[in-house]
Write a protein that holds these residues in place. Structure first.
Motif, PDB file in Angstrom:
ATOM      1  N   ARG A  60     105.579  76.908 -27.163  1.00  0.00           N
ATOM      2  CA  ARG A  60     104.536  76.088 -26.522  1.00  0.00           C
ATOM      3  C   ARG A  60     103.198  76.815 -26.510  1.00  0.00           C
ATOM      4  NH1 ARG A  60     108.490  74.528 -22.128  1.00  0.00           N
ATOM      5  NH2 ARG A  60     109.230  72.441 -22.672  1.00  0.00           N
ATOM      6  N   ALA A  64      99.787  75.481 -28.157  1.00  0.00           N
ATOM      7  CA  ALA A  64      98.578  75.304 -27.331  1.00  0.00           C
ATOM      8  C   ALA A  64      97.408  76.095 -27.922  1.00  0.00           C
ATOM      9  CB  ALA A  64      98.863  75.751 -25.895  1.00  0.00           C
ATOM     10  N   LEU A  67      96.031  74.242 -30.939  1.00  0.00           N
ATOM     11  CA  LEU A  67      95.180  73.120 -30.520  1.00  0.00           C
ATOM     12  C   LEU A  67      93.835  73.634 -30.027  1.00  0.00           C
ATOM     13  CD1 LEU A  67      98.012  71.143 -28.734  1.00  0.00           C
ATOM     14  CD2 LEU A  67      96.645  70.249 -30.654  1.00  0.00           C
ATOM     15  N   TYR A 293      96.129  72.804 -21.966  1.00  0.00           N
ATOM     16  CA  TYR A 293      97.294  72.275 -22.686  1.00  0.00           C
ATOM     17  C   TYR A 293      98.601  72.697 -22.012  1.00  0.00           C
ATOM     18  CZ  TYR A 293      94.452  70.631 -26.581  1.00  0.00           C
ATOM     19  OH  TYR A 293      93.545  69.962 -27.352  1.00  0.00           O
ATOM     20  N   VAL A 297     102.691  70.400 -19.753  1.00  0.00           N
ATOM     21  CA  VAL A 297     103.693  70.671 -20.781  1.00  0.00           C
ATOM     22  C   VAL A 297     104.332  69.381 -21.293  1.00  0.00           C
ATOM     23  CG1 VAL A 297     105.966  71.682 -21.123  1.00  0.00           C
ATOM     24  CG2 VAL A 297     104.174  73.026 -20.071  1.00  0.00           C
ATOM     25  N   GLU A 299     102.971  66.499 -21.664  1.00  0.00           N
ATOM     26  CA  GLU A 299     102.053  65.894 -22.632  1.00  0.00           C
ATOM     27  C   GLU A 299     102.052  66.683 -23.945  1.00  0.00           C
ATOM     28  OE1 GLU A 299     100.015  63.119 -24.150  1.00  0.00           O
ATOM     29  OE2 GLU A 299     100.708  62.898 -22.072  1.00  0.00           O
ATOM     30  N   LEU A 300     102.067  67.999 -23.818  1.00  0.00           N
ATOM     31  CA  LEU A 300     102.100  68.863 -25.007  1.00  0.00           C
ATOM     32  C   LEU A 300     103.360  68.592 -25.830  1.00  0.00           C
ATOM     33  CD1 LEU A 300     100.903  71.298 -26.607  1.00  0.00           C
ATOM     34  CD2 LEU A 300     102.232  72.791 -25.107  1.00  0.00           C
ATOM     35  N   ASP A 301     104.488  68.513 -25.143  1.00  0.00           N
ATOM     36  CA  ASP A 301     105.754  68.272 -25.850  1.00  0.00           C
ATOM     37  C   ASP A 301     105.726  66.920 -26.563  1.00  0.00           C
ATOM     38  OD1 ASP A 301     106.462  70.659 -24.772  1.00  0.00           O
ATOM     39  OD2 ASP A 301     108.126  69.916 -23.556  1.00  0.00           O
TER      40      ASP A 301
END
Ligand code: ATP
Ligand code: MG
Length: 332
Positions: A60, A64, A67, A293, A297, A299-301
């Motif tokens: 993750r 992040a 991004l 980000y 988490v 939303e990131l996933d």
């Protein structure tokens, strides 16, 4: 648009300045000219001993950071390798096209196995370059941005694509190395003759993008510089000063020659102070974006799952064609 694929391993808490200026910054630029497939290669990360909770966290954090440097998940596909099962599936097929001797000649395996002891090195570490070939060939990538250290692996990918096409008919695009010309090689701040590296550099020699910016600034200010006092680019005679000039130039897009003129009559201390400043100016908003980000988490996933779905559209088409060519029974 030509296609490009690249991946990075989630094996550290933070990317370092060398990763960014030498590779990742180029990933961002390629979005303008190429259809891009970028992945966090977690399958590669388990070729050496690892901790499961840490791997998940680093996956993750890596995404992040990608991004935060400016990869646009709408523009290209950004995904985690293990969420696209075709990577492992194509890898098996390619392993069966790879000679044992051919794989044994890969120098990265030899180096890493020598460090761990051959008995402890996994078979996965041995077949690592074949999985890397699968990563590339699945997307029919035309270009792969590579550093010098990855040239041999890309050559294997090219050979495997050609071999498959010769044996079973034209199926896989043969990728070209995308040698990046304006990319910087960044050196260890404490030993400016060695490259900055997460596994080899001392803490003082390594700038981690996620560390406290004050700490980074201090490392720049205590960077090893050279005899003399003139600020000129001379990688042989003045590796320390040259490294700082390269970093400064890369972060500000000011040509090195312009910097040399600007620092005429000034001292190393002035240069270090200014490099530290531009670094902090870059890193602070970067870290804020990373944190935002990581604060969400879920939303990131989701974003990464969508990226994997996009990647699978392409990957599954290639794999089906490979399976058909090789003589596997097609789903009815
Ligand atoms: P390791 O020491 O474990 O090999 P590393 O610091 O070399 O780690 P990698 O994860 O191997 O980092 O590299 C990721 C990308 O960053 C690669 O494309 C590599 O070429 C590039 N890179 C790594 N270090 C530097 C550096 N000092 N200068 C420029 N590019 C670099
Ligand atoms: Mg490396």
């Amino acid at each position: 648009k030509p296609r490009v694929l690249s991946g990075i391993q989630p094996t550290a808490d933070s990317f370092h300045l060398g990763n960014y200026l030498g590779a990742l910054r180029q990933w961002v630029r390629l979005q303008d000219t190429h259809e891009t497939f970028y992945c966090v290669v977690d399958l590669h990360a388990i070729t050496v001993e690892h901790d499961p909770a840490l791997l998940l966290e680093r996956t993750r954090r890596s995404a992040a950071q990608l991004l935060a440097i400016g990869l646009d998940p709408e523009e290209g596909a950004l995904f985690v390798q293990s969420q696209v099962p075709e990577h492992a599936q194509l890898s098996w097929v390619l392993e069966c096209q790879t000679g044992f001797g051919e794989a044994s000649r890969m120098t990265q395996f030899k180096d890493k196995a020598a460090r761990q002891g051959t008995d402890r090195a996994s078979v996965g570490l041995f077949t690592y370059p074949v999985l890397q070939a699968a990563d590339i060939l699945l997307y029919q990538a035309n270009a792969v941005p590579v550093g010098e250290d990855q040239r041999q692996h890309l050559e294997l990918s090219r050979n495997l694509a050609q071999r498959f096409n010769n044996r079973f008919g034209p199926t896989l695009t043969v990728p070209e190395p995308h040698i990046v010309t304006d990319t910087a090689k960044i050196y260890d701040l404490q030993d400016p003759t060695a490259k900055m590296s997460k596994s080899a550099s001392s803490a003082g020699g390594l700038i981690e993008l996620m560390e406290d910016p004050k700490r980074s600034a201090k490392k720049i200010r205590s960077a090893v510089t050279d005899a003399g006092r003139e600020i000129v680019y001379d990688p042989e005679g003045k590796p320390g000063v040259s490294n700082l000039l390269i970093i400064y130039s890369a972060l500000t897009d000011r040509p090195v020659a312009e910097l040399e003129t600007a620092y005429e009559g000034k001292g190393y201390g002035d240069l270090k102070k200014d490099v530290a400043e531009v670094l902090v100016e870059f890193v602070e908003p970067f870290q804020q974006r990373v944190r935002s980000y990581l604060d969400d988490v879920a939303e990131l996933d989701k974003l990464l799952t969508r990226g994997a779905e996009r990647a699978r559209d392409v990957a599954s088409a290639t794999l089906s064609e490979v399976y058909r060519r090789i003589g596997f029974l097609q789903p009815a």
